[in-house]
Enzyme design. Sequence first.
Site, PDB file in Angstrom:
ATOM      1  N   LYS A  42      61.854  65.796 -35.580  1.00  0.00           N
ATOM      2  CA  LYS A  42      60.942  66.575 -34.742  1.00  0.00           C
ATOM      3  C   LYS A  42      59.614  66.803 -35.458  1.00  0.00           C
ATOM      4  O   LYS A  42      59.601  67.146 -36.644  1.00  0.00           O
ATOM      5  CB  LYS A  42      61.561  67.957 -34.453  1.00  0.00           C
ATOM      6  CG  LYS A  42      62.697  67.936 -33.458  1.00  0.00           C
ATOM      7  CD  LYS A  42      63.180  69.358 -33.228  1.00  0.00           C
ATOM      8  CE  LYS A  42      64.357  69.416 -32.277  1.00  0.00           C
ATOM      9  NZ  LYS A  42      64.909  70.757 -32.159  1.00  0.00           N
ATOM     10  N   SER A 128      62.088  77.606 -28.670  1.00  0.00           N
ATOM     11  CA  SER A 128      60.917  77.369 -29.520  1.00  0.00           C
ATOM     12  C   SER A 128      59.932  76.461 -28.795  1.00  0.00           C
ATOM     13  O   SER A 128      58.714  76.615 -28.942  1.00  0.00           O
ATOM     14  CB  SER A 128      61.354  76.739 -30.845  1.00  0.00           C
ATOM     15  OG  SER A 128      62.171  77.631 -31.567  1.00  0.00           O
TER      16      SER A 128
END
Length: 146
Positions: A42, A128
């Site tokens: 990520k 998030s």
Amino acid sequence: MNKIAIFPGSFDPFTIGHYDIVMRGLDIFDKVVIGIGINCTKQESFPLHQRLNAIQQYFANEPRVQVHPYDCLTVDFAAQHKAQFILRGVRSAQDFEYERSMAEANKQLSGIETILLYTRPEYAHISSTLVRDLHSHGKDISVYLP
Ligand code: ADP
């Protein structure tokens, strides 16, 4: 026996949903070690040092919580901290399927148990990703942070 759990994640950023899982984890475990995974594919949004400082501040008055970055396998991070458990949160059926396969893989790798806590319904929509999106569009994200 001292019951120690790691709570691994990207925490990019650490939200009130994460905070709630840690606080509830403290009712079950003697110690919770938050692990900020830095070897994921990520793309990070909030720099590591900022995430680390923020999480340390949230738990400044909680000696049973520690925070460490890690770039090894999650089961190895758990072993380094003598943790017998992995703590994770579940918001949806989609989370559940993902967590189940991770839990099975980790169990097979090292015998470690994963303990899942359901999100509080009022936090179920908080991720998030959502907070990052709002932040990138200049919105106030403070209601999502501990
Ligand atoms: P990862 O990149 O490993 O999925 P995250 O930082 O997104 O890490 O999440 C860490 C853990 O916290 C995961 O188990 C995730 O399901 C859980 N979690 C995230 N948001 C919430 C929330 N709002 N309520 C409960 N658990 C949550």
